[in-house]
Design an enzyme around this catalytic site. Sequence first.
Site, PDB file in Angstrom:
ATOM      1  N   SER A  89       1.100  -1.015  -0.180  1.00 45.12           N
ATOM      2  CA  SER A  89       0.205  -0.366  -0.764  1.00 45.12           C
ATOM      3  C   SER A  89       1.077   1.062   0.027  1.00 45.12           C
ATOM      4  O   SER A  89       0.190   2.064  -0.174  1.00 45.12           O
ATOM      5  CB  SER A  89      -0.825   0.084   1.617  1.00 45.12           C
ATOM      6  N   HIS A 140       1.342   4.430   4.939  1.00 45.76           N
ATOM      7  CA  HIS A 140       0.715   5.011   3.781  1.00 45.76           C
ATOM      8  C   HIS A 140       1.066   6.507   3.778  1.00 45.76           C
ATOM      9  O   HIS A 140       0.941   7.201   2.693  1.00 45.76           O
ATOM     10  CB  HIS A 140      -1.085   5.303   4.358  1.00 45.76           C
TER      11      HIS A 140
END
Length: 262
Positions: A89, A140
Site C-alpha cells: 500500500s 500510507h
Amino acid sequence: MPISSSRDLKRFFLSAFYHMGESHLVYNMMSLLWKGIQLETSMGSAEFASMVAALLGMSQGITLVLAKSLLLFFDYERPYYSEYAVGFSGVLFAMKVVLNSQSENYTDVHGILIVPTRYAAWAELILIQLFVPGVSFLGHLGGILAGILYLRLKGTYSGVDPLTLLFRGISSALRWPMRIVRNLFRSPTRRISGRGTSRRARSVSDRWRCQACTYDNSGLSSICEMCGSNRNDNGFSPRQLHRSHDLPLDELRRRRIERFGR
C-alpha cells in the site's frame, strides 16, 4: 526485533510483498494494475520499473524514519515502532501521488468526498484510517511522502536517471537470448537476383498505336481496329504497313468516321 536494531534488510524490502490475506492482496494488485497501466504507458517500461523500485525503497525508509522519530521525540513506541506493517500500500500511495501530480480535475474519493485529484491521496489516507481498522497509518503516510520526494528529485535532475539506465540494460540483456533463438528459427527469405531484363505482362489496359493511322488500339487486339493493320511481336507487320500506306486518304478518313460513329 525492530529493523533498525537488527539491520535486517530482507525484512526492510520484502515486507512490502507480504499481505495479511487474499482480500488484502487482491485489492492491492487491482490498484497496482489500474495505476501501473497509466504510468507505464506514459513513461515507458524501464522508467516505470525504476520508479517502482525507487518508491519502494523511499516509502519503506520514510516509514522507518517516522516510527523511529516518534519513539525518540515522543516515546511513542507500541503503536508504531514495535508493530509490524506489511503490504504494497505504501508504494501504491506513492504511485497515486505521481499519477495525480499534474491533474487539474476533481475526483470522488470512495463516494464520500469530492476533492482536487492531486490531493486525493491525502483524503484517502484520512478516510481509510477512520473507517478501516488495523491499517498502517505510517505506512500510507510514508508512501505519500515518498511520492512527493520522488517528484521533487525528478524535477531537479535533468536527463535519464541512473536507475532507469540500469533497468534498460537489464531489459536489453534479457532480450538478447530471445533474439538469437528467434533468428535461428526464422525462415530464410528467398531473393532472386541476377542480370537480365524483366518483362511486364501485357494487360487489358495496355494500348498500342498503329503506325499507319495513329489509332490507339487495345492491348488484347493484334489488328488495328481502324485500318486493319496487323501488329507483330516487334509492333507492326511490314506487309500490312505497306498495304495501309497504299490506302488513299479519303478511305482512311471514311474508316475513322465509321469507327467513331458506331
